[in-house]
Design an enzyme around this catalytic site. Sequence first.
Site, PDB file in Angstrom:
ATOM      1  N   ASP A  45      21.672  31.661   6.374  1.00 50.62           N
ATOM      2  CA  ASP A  45      22.833  32.305   5.749  1.00 50.62           C
ATOM      3  C   ASP A  45      24.094  31.468   5.993  1.00 50.62           C
ATOM      4  O   ASP A  45      24.915  31.287   5.103  1.00 50.62           O
ATOM      5  CB  ASP A  45      23.012  33.713   6.324  1.00 50.62           C
ATOM      6  CG  ASP A  45      21.715  34.500   6.256  1.00 50.62           C
ATOM      7  OD1 ASP A  45      21.332  34.905   5.151  1.00 50.62           O
ATOM      8  OD2 ASP A  45      21.059  34.667   7.302  1.00 50.62           O
ATOM      9  N   GLY A  52       1.558  28.696   7.215  1.00 54.38           N
ATOM     10  CA  GLY A  52       2.290  29.264   6.084  1.00 54.38           C
ATOM     11  C   GLY A  52       3.232  28.248   5.463  1.00 54.38           C
ATOM     12  O   GLY A  52       3.277  27.080   5.854  1.00 54.38           O
ATOM     13  N   ARG A 103      23.892  28.386   3.819  1.00 54.96           N
ATOM     14  CA  ARG A 103      24.138  28.771   2.425  1.00 54.96           C
ATOM     15  C   ARG A 103      25.634  28.975   2.183  1.00 54.96           C
ATOM     16  O   ARG A 103      26.183  28.536   1.160  1.00 54.96           O
ATOM     17  CB  ARG A 103      23.394  30.066   2.093  1.00 54.96           C
ATOM     18  CG  ARG A 103      21.906  29.890   1.903  1.00 54.96           C
ATOM     19  CD  ARG A 103      21.197  31.233   1.895  1.00 54.96           C
ATOM     20  NE  ARG A 103      19.785  31.079   1.540  1.00 54.96           N
ATOM     21  CZ  ARG A 103      18.866  32.029   1.726  1.00 54.96           C
ATOM     22  NH1 ARG A 103      19.211  33.200   2.257  1.00 54.96           N
ATOM     23  NH2 ARG A 103      17.613  31.816   1.385  1.00 54.96           N
ATOM     24  N   HIS A 152      20.226  39.495   9.249  1.00 58.21           N
ATOM     25  CA  HIS A 152      19.731  38.566   8.233  1.00 58.21           C
ATOM     26  C   HIS A 152      19.162  39.398   7.088  1.00 58.21           C
ATOM     27  O   HIS A 152      17.978  39.719   7.052  1.00 58.21           O
ATOM     28  CB  HIS A 152      18.658  37.620   8.784  1.00 58.21           C
ATOM     29  CG  HIS A 152      17.949  36.887   7.674  1.00 58.21           C
ATOM     30  ND1 HIS A 152      18.586  35.939   6.908  1.00 58.21           N
ATOM     31  CD2 HIS A 152      16.709  37.007   7.165  1.00 58.21           C
ATOM     32  CE1 HIS A 152      17.743  35.508   5.980  1.00 58.21           C
ATOM     33  NE2 HIS A 152      16.595  36.140   6.115  1.00 58.21           N
TER      34      HIS A 152
HETATM   35  P1  NAI Z   1       3.866  32.701   4.483  1.00 61.30           P
HETATM   36  O1  NAI Z   1       3.233  33.981   4.095  1.00 61.30           O
HETATM   37  O2  NAI Z   1       3.700  31.491   3.634  1.00 61.30           O
HETATM   38  O3  NAI Z   1       3.353  32.298   5.938  1.00 61.30           O
HETATM   39  C1  NAI Z   1       3.310  33.194   6.992  1.00 61.30           C
HETATM   40  C2  NAI Z   1       2.118  32.801   7.863  1.00 61.30           C
HETATM   41  O4  NAI Z   1       2.143  33.620   9.015  1.00 61.30           O
HETATM   42  C3  NAI Z   1       0.775  33.050   7.172  1.00 61.30           C
HETATM   43  O5  NAI Z   1       0.014  31.855   7.231  1.00 61.30           O
HETATM   44  C4  NAI Z   1       0.144  34.176   7.999  1.00 61.30           C
HETATM   45  O6  NAI Z   1      -1.267  34.019   8.122  1.00 61.30           O
HETATM   46  C5  NAI Z   1       0.834  33.967   9.335  1.00 61.30           C
HETATM   47  N1  NAI Z   1       0.864  35.170  10.178  1.00 61.30           N
HETATM   48  C6  NAI Z   1       1.010  36.462   9.793  1.00 61.30           C
HETATM   49  N2  NAI Z   1       0.935  37.261  10.850  1.00 61.30           N
HETATM   50  C7  NAI Z   1       0.767  36.468  11.927  1.00 61.30           C
HETATM   51  C8  NAI Z   1       0.610  36.722  13.302  1.00 61.30           C
HETATM   52  N3  NAI Z   1       0.587  37.973  13.775  1.00 61.30           N
HETATM   53  N4  NAI Z   1       0.451  35.672  14.140  1.00 61.30           N
HETATM   54  C9  NAI Z   1       0.434  34.420  13.660  1.00 61.30           C
HETATM   55  N5  NAI Z   1       0.566  34.115  12.367  1.00 61.30           N
HETATM   56  C10 NAI Z   1       0.727  35.131  11.509  1.00 61.30           C
HETATM   57  O7  NAI Z   1       5.397  33.046   4.725  1.00 61.30           O
HETATM   58  P2  NAI Z   1       6.626  32.040   4.871  1.00 61.30           P
HETATM   59  O8  NAI Z   1       7.189  31.765   3.539  1.00 61.30           O
HETATM   60  O9  NAI Z   1       6.225  30.897   5.747  1.00 61.30           O
HETATM   61  O10 NAI Z   1       7.672  32.980   5.628  1.00 61.30           O
HETATM   62  C11 NAI Z   1       7.441  33.424   6.938  1.00 61.30           C
HETATM   63  C12 NAI Z   1       8.429  34.509   7.315  1.00 61.30           C
HETATM   64  O11 NAI Z   1       9.746  33.995   7.354  1.00 61.30           O
HETATM   65  C13 NAI Z   1       8.482  35.695   6.358  1.00 61.30           C
HETATM   66  O12 NAI Z   1       8.562  36.877   7.127  1.00 61.30           O
HETATM   67  C14 NAI Z   1       9.768  35.476   5.609  1.00 61.30           C
HETATM   68  O13 NAI Z   1      10.297  36.694   5.114  1.00 61.30           O
HETATM   69  C15 NAI Z   1      10.626  34.894   6.701  1.00 61.30           C
HETATM   70  N6  NAI Z   1      11.836  34.177   6.277  1.00 61.30           N
HETATM   71  C16 NAI Z   1      12.946  34.291   7.071  1.00 61.30           C
HETATM   72  C17 NAI Z   1      14.110  33.625   6.762  1.00 61.30           C
HETATM   73  C18 NAI Z   1      15.331  33.762   7.627  1.00 61.30           C
HETATM   74  O14 NAI Z   1      16.373  33.226   7.246  1.00 61.30           O
HETATM   75  N7  NAI Z   1      15.304  34.414   8.764  1.00 61.30           N
HETATM   76  C19 NAI Z   1      14.183  32.783   5.558  1.00 61.30           C
HETATM   77  C20 NAI Z   1      12.971  32.690   4.815  1.00 61.30           C
HETATM   78  C21 NAI Z   1      11.825  33.373   5.168  1.00 61.30           C
END
Ligand code: NAI
Length: 327
Positions: free
Chosen positions: A161, A14, A164, A189
């Site tokens: 956070d 991702g 930021r 968060h």
């Molecule tokens: P993305 O959609 O680009 O990538 C997520 C990846 O996880 C995808 O490739 C998907 O195939 C994979 N995936 C989904 N379910 C899975 C599973 N059961 N096992 C293994 N892989 C799995 O999303 P991105 O942008 O990388 O974000 C990932 C997560 O991080 C999201 O939930 C987002 O909301 C969260 N996030 C959290 C932040 C925080 O501060 N805690 C900040 C920014 C994003």
Amino acid sequence: SKSPVRVAVTGAAGQIGYALLFRIASGEMLGKDQPVILQLLEIPDEKAQNALKGVIMELDDCAFPLVAGIVATGDPEVAFKDADYALLVGARPRGPGMERKDLLSANAQIFTAQGKALNKVASRNVKVLVVGNPANTNAYIAMKSAPDLPAKNFTAMLRLDHNRAASQIAAKTGKPVDAIEKLAVWGNHSPTMYADYRFATIGGQSVKQLINDDVWNKDTFLPTVGKRGAAIIAARGLSSAASAANAAIDHMRDWALGTNGKWVTMGVPSNGEYGIPKDVIFGYPVTTENGEYKIVEGLDIDSFSQERIDFTLKELLEEQDGVKHLL
Ligand code: NAI
């Protein structure tokens, strides 16, 4: 030289994965003398596994000296086998028309399965960071699904956070961001988190006194930090990824290597500190030493802060309530 440690990353193909893996591999997370074996998990579907293959080709092409091996898999028990560190980034995003409770239960299934797999095969000292949203509740689910691992091994990412908030304070005061000490972010968060600079200092000076503007705190600072994720989606068309990966590196590096007394924010299971019910994964100011974090205790909570803490706690308890039938 050190023997390699095993670092599992889920959602490895991702957006955040793409910003994260290369920095882990280059030694920015665990040190330039620490070899790593990367154990990368993606959903078993062919498209995701192919994308993961492409990322691994690029990792290979970096010829990172610290990479002692790379495993790609669709099976959590392979990804978490003997893992010393586990960064749980992959999660189910909210799709069109999806209700909050559907999102919670889709993620509850993922994090129940991954918690069980960690319980079964990971190192007993595994350090787990949940990034995938809703991060605190997903960490709670994984922790509850891994009864043989210490609860304290499960954490959620509040560091974005925190960073930021630090960046907004640096801009407001005109001071360097790394001079800021004793910043705290409390709670979930989510936009309800409470970024709190009442104790913060810069070069020994009180940040609250330097800024001296409670209206700015309430009407500008807190909403800016709280809604930053949404502002980035609106501007970029995609959610924050590089800054999220950077925060994950900061969180794990500080947990593993120590903060030298500096406060950082981690979402960690409560033992009742500040009146938060036991086991709620709550953002707290912590210091870390010898691979262990310690919640900063004894801070004065004024009535404005108590209101904010109660508000973010309420949301967390509602999330927990929404998944309790699945645990
Ligand atoms: P993305 O959609 O680009 O990538 C997520 C990846 O996880 C995808 O490739 C998907 O195939 C994979 N995936 C989904 N379910 C899975 C599973 N059961 N096992 C293994 N892989 C799995 O999303 P991105 O942008 O990388 O974000 C990932 C997560 O991080 C999201 O939930 C987002 O909301 C969260 N996030 C959290 C932040 C925080 O501060 N805690 C900040 C920014 C994003």
